[in-house]
Design an enzyme around this catalytic site. Sequence first.
Site, short mmCIF file in Angstrom:
data_model
loop_
_atom_site.label_atom_id
_atom_site.label_comp_id
_atom_site.label_asym_id
_atom_site.label_seq_id
_atom_site.Cartn_x
_atom_site.Cartn_y
_atom_site.Cartn_z
N LYS A 31 34.96 31.11 26.34
CA LYS A 31 35.74 30.80 27.54
C LYS A 31 36.37 32.07 28.09
O LYS A 31 36.39 33.12 27.44
CB LYS A 31 36.81 29.76 27.21
N ARG A 122 49.07 18.87 23.59
CA ARG A 122 48.54 19.65 24.71
C ARG A 122 47.35 18.90 25.32
O ARG A 122 47.48 18.35 26.41
CB ARG A 122 48.16 21.06 24.25
N TYR A 236 57.47 55.72 39.58
CA TYR A 236 58.35 54.84 40.34
C TYR A 236 59.69 54.63 39.64
O TYR A 236 59.76 54.50 38.42
CB TYR A 236 57.71 53.46 40.52
N MET A 285 50.15 50.12 39.84
CA MET A 285 48.99 49.28 40.09
C MET A 285 47.67 49.94 39.69
O MET A 285 46.81 49.30 39.07
CB MET A 285 48.93 48.88 41.57
#
Length: 338
Positions: A31, A122, A236, A285
């Site tokens: 998956k 779940r 940053y 990013m």
Amino acid sequence: MGLQIDIAAILANHAALAARAPGARAAAVVKADAYGLGADRVAPALYAAGVRDFFVALAREGRAIRPLLPPDARINILSGHMEGEDLSGLVPVLNSPAQFFRDRVLRPGKPFAIQLDSGMNRLGMEAAEWGAIRAEAMAARPEFIMSHLACADEPDHPANAAQLAAFRAMTEGCDVPRSLAATGGILLGPDYYFDMVRPGVGLYGGLPFAEARPVVTLSLRVIQTRAVAAGEMVGYGATWHAARDSRIATVDAGYADGILRALSSSGAKLYAGEIACPIVGRVSMDLITVDVTDLDHVPDRLALICPAQPIDRLADLAGTIGYEVLTSLGLRYARTYL
């Protein structure tokens, strides 16, 4: 950027986990695009090595790999039979009475499986729901009945024994194959094996399978290096200032590529061979800044995932798990399959 994926290591890990449960059929969980590593490459390689049972989360994942595998490969859909879904050539793992009745009306005679909730709360039918439809479901001959362990990566957790007992109680007298163990369950021992095991993260080099062969190496290209004087900032928010005259390299990946922003100021490193180079400033990013002051020579690439810093070590530094590190790997990497 270079993401190297060792198919031979995946096959070796599958064989090692299968050998732990010699009486059980060993499936493979592919998956989330084989945990981010490329189901189109991983699933056919596992099939060629003898695997015939595959698990994915969603029908569209199953449809993507169905044309890549011969007809005798069984592709099981863990989300079951969702309304309006095309399940041609797939085996839904039915999670509720509503899914069961929908499936039998729309797919009479087609293969299906059943998931029971043994305590995780779940997916799967609870004991009362299962009791209400058990006779009808068994008359339709499911391919197998499964459940999933919540705490298998903690061997001493009491939930493991409780779920095992619940699963046994709900399936007593069912003459179809049963499955409870994924990677962690396999490591719990023979009581958990039943008829089929479902190794997942262990195939891809992740814990709790500590003996797994590493599968992934991730190296990042150095775009630029610069001299940064003591006291100057990097990145940053000016969150890092050089404590000494430093050499800083900027590499070509960031959180858009699945390198989690939480690795900023975490102690994570990139490696030039065996020499550690700390990440400094924020992961942005597309870029990461790295202190390479202690290198005699700055190479063209620095490694983020490597033997010195495997996926679960990186996960610890980011405050997450190896599963997230793997499945977050972005699509911009040039991928090489060994």
